[in-house]
Each structure stands twice: as C-alpha cells, then as structure tokens.
Write an enzyme that holds these catalytic residues in place. Structure first.
Site, PDB file in Angstrom:
ATOM      1  N   HIS A   1      -2.578  11.156 -27.705  1.00 15.73           N
ATOM      2  CA  HIS A   1      -2.822   9.798 -27.206  1.00 15.73           C
ATOM      3  C   HIS A   1      -3.569   8.956 -28.229  1.00 15.73           C
ATOM      4  O   HIS A   1      -3.285   7.769 -28.400  1.00 15.73           O
ATOM      5  CB  HIS A   1      -3.634   9.840 -25.910  1.00 15.73           C
ATOM      6  CG  HIS A   1      -2.791  10.090 -24.687  1.00 15.73           C
ATOM      7  ND1 HIS A   1      -3.331  10.422 -23.464  1.00 15.73           N
ATOM      8  CD2 HIS A   1      -1.453  10.038 -24.502  1.00 15.73           C
ATOM      9  CE1 HIS A   1      -2.362  10.583 -22.589  1.00 15.73           C
ATOM     10  NE2 HIS A   1      -1.207  10.357 -23.187  1.00 15.73           N
TER      11      HIS A   1
ATOM     12  N   HIS B   1      -2.419  16.403 -25.863  1.00 14.52           N
ATOM     13  CA  HIS B   1      -2.490  14.995 -25.472  1.00 14.52           C
ATOM     14  C   HIS B   1      -3.758  14.282 -25.925  1.00 14.52           C
ATOM     15  O   HIS B   1      -3.760  13.064 -26.059  1.00 14.52           O
ATOM     16  CB  HIS B   1      -2.309  14.846 -23.958  1.00 14.52           C
ATOM     17  CG  HIS B   1      -0.865  14.942 -23.530  1.00 14.52           C
ATOM     18  ND1 HIS B   1      -0.102  16.067 -23.754  1.00 14.52           N
ATOM     19  CD2 HIS B   1      -0.036  14.050 -22.926  1.00 14.52           C
ATOM     20  CE1 HIS B   1       1.122  15.869 -23.285  1.00 14.52           C
ATOM     21  NE2 HIS B   1       1.187  14.658 -22.779  1.00 14.52           N
TER      22      HIS B   1
ATOM     23  N   ARG C   1       0.823  -1.236   0.000  1.00 14.73           N
ATOM     24  CA  ARG C   1       0.000   0.000   0.000  1.00 14.73           C
ATOM     25  C   ARG C   1       0.843   1.267   0.000  1.00 14.73           C
ATOM     26  O   ARG C   1       0.380   2.327   0.419  1.00 14.73           O
ATOM     27  CB  ARG C   1      -0.969   0.029   1.176  1.00 14.73           C
ATOM     28  CG  ARG C   1      -1.956  -1.117   1.163  1.00 14.73           C
ATOM     29  CD  ARG C   1      -3.140  -0.873   2.065  1.00 14.73           C
ATOM     30  NE  ARG C   1      -3.955  -2.067   2.108  1.00 14.73           N
ATOM     31  CZ  ARG C   1      -3.724  -3.089   2.930  1.00 14.73           C
ATOM     32  NH1 ARG C   1      -2.733  -3.018   3.794  1.00 14.73           N
ATOM     33  NH2 ARG C   1      -4.482  -4.151   2.891  1.00 14.73           N
TER      34      ARG C   1
ATOM     35  N   ARG D   1      -4.458  21.709 -13.470  1.00 10.64           N
ATOM     36  CA  ARG D   1      -3.476  20.729 -13.947  1.00 10.64           C
ATOM     37  C   ARG D   1      -3.784  20.209 -15.349  1.00 10.64           C
ATOM     38  O   ARG D   1      -2.882  19.775 -16.076  1.00 10.64           O
ATOM     39  CB  ARG D   1      -3.392  19.567 -12.952  1.00 10.64           C
ATOM     40  CG  ARG D   1      -2.298  18.588 -13.287  1.00 10.64           C
ATOM     41  CD  ARG D   1      -1.983  17.641 -12.146  1.00 10.64           C
ATOM     42  NE  ARG D   1      -1.039  16.653 -12.610  1.00 10.64           N
ATOM     43  CZ  ARG D   1      -0.303  15.881 -11.846  1.00 10.64           C
ATOM     44  NH1 ARG D   1      -0.414  15.969 -10.543  1.00 10.64           N
ATOM     45  NH2 ARG D   1       0.538  15.012 -12.355  1.00 10.64           N
TER      46      ARG D   1
ATOM     47  N   LYS E   1       6.085  22.790 -14.804  1.00 12.19           N
ATOM     48  CA  LYS E   1       5.197  21.705 -14.402  1.00 12.19           C
ATOM     49  C   LYS E   1       4.985  21.728 -12.897  1.00 12.19           C
ATOM     50  O   LYS E   1       3.870  21.516 -12.402  1.00 12.19           O
ATOM     51  CB  LYS E   1       5.770  20.354 -14.831  1.00 12.19           C
ATOM     52  CG  LYS E   1       4.826  19.233 -14.426  1.00 12.19           C
ATOM     53  CD  LYS E   1       4.864  18.043 -15.315  1.00 12.19           C
ATOM     54  CE  LYS E   1       3.790  17.060 -14.898  1.00 12.19           C
ATOM     55  NZ  LYS E   1       3.925  15.770 -15.570  1.00 12.19           N
TER      56      LYS E   1
ATOM     57  N   HIS F   1       6.133   9.251 -28.116  1.00 17.83           N
ATOM     58  CA  HIS F   1       5.161  10.070 -27.385  1.00 17.83           C
ATOM     59  C   HIS F   1       5.310  11.556 -27.719  1.00 17.83           C
ATOM     60  O   HIS F   1       4.332  12.237 -28.052  1.00 17.83           O
ATOM     61  CB  HIS F   1       5.314   9.844 -25.876  1.00 17.83           C
ATOM     62  CG  HIS F   1       4.384  10.669 -25.039  1.00 17.83           C
ATOM     63  ND1 HIS F   1       3.019  10.457 -25.023  1.00 17.83           N
ATOM     64  CD2 HIS F   1       4.606  11.718 -24.202  1.00 17.83           C
ATOM     65  CE1 HIS F   1       2.442  11.340 -24.213  1.00 17.83           C
ATOM     66  NE2 HIS F   1       3.387  12.117 -23.700  1.00 17.83           N
TER      67      HIS F   1
ATOM     68  N   GLU G   1       7.940  17.897 -24.998  1.00 17.54           N
ATOM     69  CA  GLU G   1       7.253  18.242 -23.741  1.00 17.54           C
ATOM     70  C   GLU G   1       7.866  19.504 -23.126  1.00 17.54           C
ATOM     71  O   GLU G   1       7.180  20.262 -22.445  1.00 17.54           O
ATOM     72  CB  GLU G   1       7.316  17.081 -22.733  1.00 17.54           C
ATOM     73  CG  GLU G   1       6.510  15.846 -23.127  1.00 17.54           C
ATOM     74  CD  GLU G   1       5.025  15.887 -22.722  1.00 17.54           C
ATOM     75  OE1 GLU G   1       4.539  16.946 -22.260  1.00 17.54           O
ATOM     76  OE2 GLU G   1       4.352  14.841 -22.875  1.00 17.54           O
TER      77      GLU G   1
ATOM     78  N   ASN H   1      -2.234  18.849 -20.337  1.00 16.51           N
ATOM     79  CA  ASN H   1      -2.655  17.919 -21.384  1.00 16.51           C
ATOM     80  C   ASN H   1      -2.677  18.550 -22.773  1.00 16.51           C
ATOM     81  O   ASN H   1      -3.164  17.935 -23.723  1.00 16.51           O
ATOM     82  CB  ASN H   1      -4.041  17.351 -21.057  1.00 16.51           C
ATOM     83  CG  ASN H   1      -3.987  16.442 -19.852  1.00 16.51           C
ATOM     84  OD1 ASN H   1      -3.027  15.697 -19.672  1.00 16.51           O
ATOM     85  ND2 ASN H   1      -5.013  16.505 -19.007  1.00 16.51           N
TER      86      ASN H   1
ATOM     87  N   LYS I   1       2.176  11.357 -11.152  1.00 18.56           N
ATOM     88  CA  LYS I   1       1.287  10.444 -11.873  1.00 18.56           C
ATOM     89  C   LYS I   1       2.043   9.182 -12.224  1.00 18.56           C
ATOM     90  O   LYS I   1       3.051   9.225 -12.925  1.00 18.56           O
ATOM     91  CB  LYS I   1       0.782  11.098 -13.157  1.00 18.56           C
ATOM     92  CG  LYS I   1      -0.344  12.087 -12.944  1.00 18.56           C
ATOM     93  CD  LYS I   1      -0.913  12.490 -14.302  1.00 18.56           C
ATOM     94  CE  LYS I   1      -2.099  13.423 -14.157  1.00 18.56           C
ATOM     95  NZ  LYS I   1      -2.662  13.779 -15.478  1.00 18.56           N
TER      96      LYS I   1
ATOM     97  N   GLU J   1      -5.349  17.075 -10.075  1.00 13.94           N
ATOM     98  CA  GLU J   1      -5.984  17.368 -11.366  1.00 13.94           C
ATOM     99  C   GLU J   1      -7.483  17.611 -11.247  1.00 13.94           C
ATOM    100  O   GLU J   1      -8.291  16.919 -11.855  1.00 13.94           O
ATOM    101  CB  GLU J   1      -5.710  16.259 -12.401  1.00 13.94           C
ATOM    102  CG  GLU J   1      -6.103  16.711 -13.804  1.00 13.94           C
ATOM    103  CD  GLU J   1      -5.518  15.860 -14.922  1.00 13.94           C
ATOM    104  OE1 GLU J   1      -4.554  15.126 -14.691  1.00 13.94           O
ATOM    105  OE2 GLU J   1      -6.024  15.976 -16.044  1.00 13.94           O
TER     106      GLU J   1
END
Lengths: 364, 364
Positions: B253, B249, B123, B242, B228, B266, B186, B246, B144, B238
C-alpha cells in the site's frame, strides 16, 4: 443518575441520564474499558462548542485521554459527505486508529454525522453520544446514522450502535425555548405509538417539561428512550415493527424538504405529520377522538398542527416520492388506531394522502 | 460451473465460476429470489462497459428486471466519496428502493465502490458482484467495501457481504496481459499464507494460468477464493486471523501511495511487499529458503520483486504511518514462517522495516 440499557445482544449499551455527566466523561470512559492509548475524536457544532467543548476536553485530559476536536457549522447542511471527508482528514491527522472512539457532542445532526464517521472510518470504530438537545433522545437510541443527499434526507448511512450515551441534563438549559418545544415532539410520539399511560403523564407534566424541571425531564427522556429501545430491540434493522417509529415522518420529512430544512424544526414538522396521520386514520374509519386527542396534546405543548399556508401541495407530494418508506412502489403509512397504538398500513392511496395534506394546510 | 459457498452464517453466499454467466444473470437472480419489482443498479467502468454492459442489461431485461447503469472512469481515482454521491443521485432518480440490488460489474475498484453504495444507500441494500478481473477474486470474498480518502486508501468503508458472486471466465479474455499477471499475485498470496499444496499446483500450472486455460483458471480462482473464504469465515470483522490476508500489503500500500496509484498495479505492489515480508522473516531468524522460494514463484509469474529505484525511502516509510495496520501506535506485520504459513507479528521495529525497504530497492 438514571440508567437504561438498550438491549441488543452483544451490541447492548447503557444510556445514563443525570446532571454533570460531561465532567464525569473521562471516568465513565475508563469504567467502560475505552482505551487511552488511542486518541479520541470529538465532533460538535459551533453552537454547542462554546458551552461544553472545553469542559469535555478537560474531563478527558484529567483521565489521561488524548483528544482531537472538530467543529461543524450548526444545522442540517452539515450532514453531508463533504463534512464526512473533512472529519476523516482530522481523524487521520490526529492518528485515530481502529481502537479509537468518535464522540458526538451535540444534537441529532452531530449525532448522525459523527455516527456515520464512526461507522465508516476504517470500516467502523467505537462511537459515544453526548446529546445536548431533547430531540436527540430519539436519535441516540437505535443506531441509525448517516448524512443527507441533495435529493433526499438520511439516504446515505448505516446502522451503528454506540458504546454508551451520556445524557447530561445540564446541557439542555442553554436550548432556545422553541427547540425545547420541538424536542418534546418526539417524546410525545413515543407515547402515541406505544404507551397511553405515558401520554397521560405528559399531559399532567406539560409545564414541568417546558420549564426543564429536572425530575420530570429525567423521567420523560428515560421513558422516551425506553419506548424506542423496546421497539429497536425487537427489530434492529427495521424489517417490520421498527417502522412504527416513523409516525408523522412521511409527511414531516416532505415538509422539511419543501421548506428547505430551515423554516420548520424537525420536531415541528413531525408534529404536523402526526396530526396528518391521525386525520388519515379518521378517513380510514377509525374513531375521530384519535385525531382530536392527538391534536390537543400537541397543541398543549405549543407544537404546530397545521401546514404553513404558503407551502405547495404538489411539491409536498413529490417530496414524498423520494421517501425511503415507498417500498416497491406502494405507499406505506404509520397510522394511529388508538392513543398509544399504531398500525403500519401498506398500499395507502396517494389520493387520500393528498387530501389529508390539503386539509392540513387549511386546518379543516 | 463450479460453486463455492462462503460460510458466514445467515450472511453466507455462493460464488459461481463458469463461462457465459453474464448471459445467465437474470435467471440466477430469479433463482436467488431477487425481486423484479424494484429496479437494479449496475455500476461499471468505462473499460468494462463497452464489452459486457449491454449483454448484462439484455440478460436482466429478458428475465423481467428493470435496470439503471452508471459508468465510472477506470482506475483507483473513482473510489471516492464524490463518485458515491453521483451514484446515489442516479439511484434515486431510477427509483431504487430498499428491496433493490446494486451490481458491481468490473474489477476491485468497481466492486469496492459499488459495494459501499450498497452498504450505505438507505442504510444498506442487496449487493451482487460480477468480477471481470483475476484480481477481483480477492475482493469478491470478505465483504470489505469502501472508498479512498486523499490521505489514505480504503479508509472510509464498511463490511457488506454480497448476495452472490458471478465469476464469468469469458470476461477475463479482454484483460491486458500485465493485469492478468498482476491479478495472479493475490492468488499466489492465498497459497503463501495458507496452502503449500496450492503453491506447488501454481508452480506446475504457471503457463496454463498465464494463458487463461479455462480448467486451470477456474480451479485457481476457486482455490484462491476458497482460502480467503476459510479465513474470513473464521474472522469476519478482522479481529485477529483475518489480518494474515494482509501479507505484503503494508509495504505494498505504501508503494502504491508513493507512486501515485498509477505506476504500480495493486498486484505488482503486493508482490514486492510479499518479497519484503519474506526478507523481514529472514532478518527475524526464519529460514532463508522462505525468501528465496517466495521470490522464485513470484518471478516465475513475471511479477516484480524489487522497489523501483526512483521511489524515495522516507516517503515510503511515511506512507506506512497512515496505514490502518498501525494499531495503537505499534507496527503490525504479517510475516511468512514457512511456505503456506504466516504469523502476525506485533511491535516490529520501524528501523528493521526501513532496512528491508532499502534492500528491496537495491535487490540485495
């Protein structure tokens, strides 16, 4: 309807105890501001689904919620990454988004699995528990969710608090008697670690609980959740105090692992483990009455207090070595020092634990 | 050595930028109070391992740390639940406990995967990133982590902040030129969403960056991480702001999914996506110079600005329907409204997005 608030700051949530809560689920969701724009996902198991799934789906439909459902096989084996992956497939196909809620309808296995889906789907969506076992009163408080790995139980998981818990007492009537007994084991544990008065109450109401008398059942579940809630509120991430909830679990988990998660129910394994912890206490110089009283109350509920003789001591000891409670190599043990009071002992000798395990087999 | 603090209250952490940090890893761990009583686990990939793994292991050994290592195949396919399960096997066998640290030595794939192991093993244990790509400057800030599902990228994961990030500039020298270019995509994005001055600096230092000139590289990575970090500090989970990260993206994506996560890197896919967002802006009435300037700076770095002609528009649109950014059925798009400034637009019409995708194919 009783209500208990689990106090965790901005992650606080209510637990409702009452009869017929499944029929009211849609209204309770609306009351708690859960949007009907995003679909809900109900995760349940093949034993629970025939009894309650269609009722729950109807209740949601009546309040304008769209639902998808996923039924896992009953039992501990469903707490796996492969089930998680399957459920995520269903979630994606049903169009679950970041405003969706995942619902666990079932016992601890379904709660842990669905909870980990909720914790990790899109990095976390809302989660609601609808427990259908007595044992689940324990797992419904505290936010521990996760799945098993072939080498260790509960080793992959998260802390993820539910939005609310709906404890519908009617669902408990379909439980086999053995599961009722095993479920009460964690309730007794909550007395043993924190609340001697609750132990006295459990002693008085043993028969009422075993026969699921509603008022006793409602109070017992409420008080079990309450003790756990107090402990979790003070230590959400298990840095110190929360470890007292592991009374009986070091030996208990090992027994479950060695017996293949089949022979012993979780509550039964924990019962034996609690007797073991009390034995350990006596070996460490605490009063022998702790052991006798622990064993007496568990026996009165019909819970086992002895390790099945065919289980192997070496295997049990090995299983403990994979337990999360071995922090930095030393052995941590929760030990009762009076009824209603425990201590967390570090550096307990493995040799002494081994002796206790042997005695538990021979019922010395 | 430059240092940047990502400001997240009690989860704040430093990013170090410098040459030779891998050799200093053991000392930096000791300085940050990471215990040597519990073993460390290094996760890396088959491309990175031959260059840097033994150096890192030696650095840890010299400071008294025990380590286990796990090498995944290079590429996006390793971001899977089955790799997670394998790594947990290694972690258990190596005796990792709750005081252990998981280290990502590699690019974004290794970072996301190892980060999710750290988030979910027992955990949650500590996590340190040692990025070996330029692109990873993006994923090393923000917490993330996660893995892919066969139906959608990054759909199973968590927010889990590292203890620290060690950016050893020497590791970037082994990158293929195409990955250097893609990684800078990026970095340019961080300028486009927040910092027009940084875009001017990038315009001036294009050649210095493409040739990995240390001072320019160090500043570019620092400033990319800084933008960032500012955004993430204001909105860790987010909820709103935030989402500006994206930019590019949603289309990007979809392009990666349709081309099978192989054809486009990417950063390349995001580059095309950013041009698409700028096109969308112009269709929505913003100044055409946004589109021309976005396209010019990306082209100057040698990044693609056009969808490969053999990719199918219907498939691209379908892939977007599984994207997390479809909240409650409506389409959310990040759109530049000036260089260095974006807006999050809700309810963008799918019809208009389709038109933009078609134009991106034809380079209109």
């Amino acid at each position: 309807m009783r209500e208990l608030t689990v106090d965790l700051g901005d992650r606080s949530y209510p637990i409702y105890f009452g009869e017929g809560l499944i029929q009211q689920a849609g209204q309770l969701f609306t009351k708690h501001g859960i949007t009907s724009k995003s679909p809900l996902l109900i995760v349940t198991d093949e034993h629970v689904a025939p009894h309650y799934l269609s009722n729950l789906e109807s209740a949601f439909a009546a309040s304008g919620y769209r639902t998808a459902s996923y039924i896992v096989p009953a039992g501990e084996k469903s707490k796996s990454l492969s089930q998680l992956e399957e459920i995520v497939t269903v979630a994606l196909e049903a169009g679950l988004d970041r405003s969706s809620t995942v619902i666990a309808l079932g016992g601890g296995v379904v709660g842990d699995l669905a909870g980990f889906v909720a914790a990790s789907y899109m990095r976390g969506v809302k989660f609601v528990q609808i427990p259908t076992t007595i044992l689940a009163h324990d797992s419904s408080v505290g936010g521990k969710v996760g799945v098993n790995h072939v080498l260790a139980k509960n080793i992959i998981g998260a802390f993820h608090q539910p939005e609310m818990v709906l404890y519908d007492l009617n669902t408990l009537r379909s439980l086999p008697y053995r599961e009722i007994v095993a479920g009460l084991s964690e309730m007794i544990k909550h007395g043993l670690i924190w609340d001697a008065e609750f132990i006295a109450w459990l002693d008085e109401h043993t028969q009422h609980l075993l026969t699921l008398e509603p008022e006793a059942l409602s109070y017992g579940l409420y008080q079990g959740c309450n003790v756990k809630s107090i402990v979790v509120s003070r230590d959400e991430r298990e840095n110190d105090l929360r470890a007292i909830l592991n009374l009986g679990h070091t030996i208990g988990h090992a027994l479950e692992a060695v017996s293949g998660y089949n022979e012993l129910l979780h509550g039964e394994a924990i019962s034996i483990g609690m007797v073991g912890s009390a034995k350990l206490a006596v070996h460490l110089g605490y009063d022998a009455s702790i052991y006798h009283e622990t064993k007496r109350i568990l026996s009165k509920f019909g819970l086992p207090t002895q390790i099945p003789t065919h289980l192997n001591v070496d295997q049990i000891m090995n299983a403990m070595m994979h337990d999360k409670k071995f922090k930095e190599g030393s052995m941590v043990f929760v030990v009762p020092i009076a009824i209603g009071q425990v201590e967390i002992l570090k550096d307990v000798s493995a040799q002494l634990v081994r002796q206790v395990v042997m005695e538990l087999k021979e019922d010395v």
